[in-house]
Each structure stands twice: as C-alpha cells, then as structure tokens.
Design a protein around this motif. Sequence first.
Motif, PDB file in Angstrom:
ATOM      1  N   HIS A   1       0.826  -1.222   0.000  1.00 48.78           N
ATOM      2  CA  HIS A   1       0.000   0.000   0.000  1.00 48.78           C
ATOM      3  C   HIS A   1       0.863   1.276   0.000  1.00 48.78           C
ATOM      4  O   HIS A   1       0.521   2.253  -0.677  1.00 48.78           O
TER       5      HIS A   1
ATOM      6  N   HIS B   1       1.062   4.602  -2.505  1.00 52.07           N
ATOM      7  CA  HIS B   1       0.948   6.050  -2.231  1.00 52.07           C
ATOM      8  C   HIS B   1       2.011   6.837  -3.010  1.00 52.07           C
ATOM      9  O   HIS B   1       1.710   7.864  -3.618  1.00 52.07           O
TER      10      HIS B   1
ATOM     11  N   ASP C   1      -6.746   7.051   0.203  1.00 46.87           N
ATOM     12  CA  ASP C   1      -6.680   5.700  -0.362  1.00 46.87           C
ATOM     13  C   ASP C   1      -7.500   5.549  -1.647  1.00 46.87           C
ATOM     14  O   ASP C   1      -8.656   5.970  -1.715  1.00 46.87           O
TER      15      ASP C   1
HETATM   16 ZN    ZN Z   1      -3.216   4.916   2.629  1.00 46.21          ZN
END
Ligand code: ZN
Length: 344
Positions: A122, A126, A313
């Motif tokens: 993850h 980003h 997100d």
């Molecule tokens: Zn995040």
Amino acid sequence: MPKNLNDKCERFLTLAIESSCDETAAAVVADGRELLSNVISSQIETHTLYGGVVPEIASRQHLTNINDVISSALTEADITIKDIDLIAVTHGPGLIGTLVIGVAAAKALALANDIPLVGVNHMHGHICSNFISSKELIPPFVSLVVSGGHTNLIKVKDYTEFEVLGSTRDDAVGEAYDKVARVIGLGYPGGPKIDEIAKKGNPDAIFFKRVYLNKDSLDFSFSGIKTAVLNYVNTERQAGRELNTADIAAGFQEAVVEVLINKSVDAVKRYGNEKLVLAGGVAANSRIRKALAQKCEQEGIKLHLPEKVLCTDNAAMIACAGYYKYLDKGEDDLSLDAYADLPF
Ligand code: ZN
Ligand code: KG4
C-alpha cells in the motif's frame, strides 16, 4: 519478460483493488500511468457514528461493496474483464480483515479469467500516485510519505526500489491529526476537519514545541505534540477560559508542518536529485501543500504533489505500483497472502 508485455501493441491494462482500511476502491490504469477509471466507495459516514474506523464493520462493508465497485471501474473504463492484462491488489499493510477481502476478490478474478496477479505494498502505491499525476516524473527522488499509519522519508531509487531514510518513532502524522481533532471536539475524520478550521485560526497564537530529535536524524516524533495540545486544552478548561479551536488547530498544524518541511528539504539535499515527492492521505492537506511549494521554490527543489483525489486511499495508485512491480519481478501465484504489517 512477463506475459503480454511484448506480444501486442495495444495498451497494457491493469485492474487494481484496494481494501486496506475504510475505502473500497477499484481502478483501471493503462500502461501504468494513464487513469481510465477510479472508483472509491468511502465508509466515512458509517464510521463517523463511532468516532473512528471499526475494523469488523469495515470488513462487512467491503464484502457488500467490492463486486459493485469492481464492475463500476470496468464500466467507467468502457472495457470488460476480458480486456484486462494484470490484476493488482493491496496485500498490506492495513487491517487484516479488510485486506483479505480485496486479496480474495483479486485471486478469484485472476483464476477465473486467467489473468496474472500481483500483490502491492500500500505504501509503494501512495508514492506511485505521483507517477499518474506527474507524467514526467522518473526516479530517483526523495518522497515524504504521510498517512494515517505511516510517516516516512523514502529514497526512491527506482520504480520498485525503496530505501527508508527516516520514520516516525511513535505516532504517524495522520494519527496525530486525528487524535488532536478528537481532543478539541472536531471528531472523525480529523485531518480534513483540522485542515478546514485552521484556515480561520492564527498559527502564531499558541506555540507548540517543534520536535526535531537530534540534528542529523531524519526520524520524526509526533506523540509529544498530541500530549501538549491535550495539556493546553485541560489547562484552559480548568481556568474556565473558552477554547479557540481554530487557533489550536492552526498552531498544532504549523508545528507539524514546519518539522515535516525542514526534514524533507534536509533529506533532498543529502540524498535527492533536487526532487521532492509528497504522498499519502495527509498530502491532501492544504497547508502542507502550500508551505512545501513555497519552501521548495526558495531552495530550488522541484516539488511533485499528487492530485487530491489520489492522496487518500484509492486503487489507481495500486494499479501503477502493481504495473511496475510486474515489469520488474513478474506475477505472484495464488498463494499470495495479506499482511497487517508489511515493511517498505
Ligand atoms: Zn493509505
Ligand atoms: O493514506 P490514507 O488515506 O490512509 C492510510 O493509509 O492511513 O490517510 C488517512 C489519513 C487520516 O489520518 C486522515 O485524517 C489524513 O490522512 N488526512 C488529512 C487530510 N485528509 C486526510 N490530514 C490532514 N489534512 C487533510 N486534508
């Protein structure tokens, strides 16, 4: 050479799935960097009732939403699953119960349609959001990554090669925003609420100490400022004085932003090719974006900021990171697992 990359001249399409916390997201990205669709189903309304994310409720909502979100991403991109060349999925770090839902959906689609699968970190995602927002950006560069669970200075040596230069020793920046918001009664989600109210406050009215640790360190510490705000609020309440929430928010934000900016510029000077790349949910913060832009201009550093919708997100960033990982390392097999902790 991974499958599909050299045997056709059409665009290479990645479908990505993200379910690491409280957003169910799916996106289709062409050739790693061109956004064809970006669907995000946020659970903020549900979790606001509880003052923060409740993992069990988040998992149930992902389960309810995920098929519709994936279908919408394909429909908006005007394609079907048969056109997809790669499926990328976040497999950590995050809430384990929510991650497994995205990973299971990705594996089922990959197996049923004979499409290669790749698991994505993850946090790499980003950083990669910037490759979509800034088409000219290429590594190496230094990235400041500021999210709800992470605060890092990262040397991005190549698309899939990351070196941690500094990390928070306690709270992440987003966590500090969320906790301070709760202390001053703004509630969840704290970051955007502090961002808004701080615009009406005086950042110099209340001074909160800037925590630099030692001079050479690129590490951070944000738990002290959260306690300092709590102590300030208690003292004012005991003295019967009314709280000026906007001034507290602005003072807190200024202390945090000053440290983030100075350490980032220091990291770029020491490690970075005169390029600084901001990433993570807190990158949506208007004060950080403005203050970093001013400082980088003074210092002759080229700053890259992701579009606001790509800061918090989303699955587009996972598609981009998955594309580069696939080019470099090939596909994962169906034993791909989810991890609450996954190092950079
Ligand atoms: Zn995040
Ligand atoms: O990256 P993200 O969406 O999720 C994680 O990977 O953690 O980041 C969420 C964090 C939360 O702490 C939220 O309060 C913060 O990003 N955030 C903000 C803003 N928008 C989101 N913090 C400050 N200002 C904002 N505008």
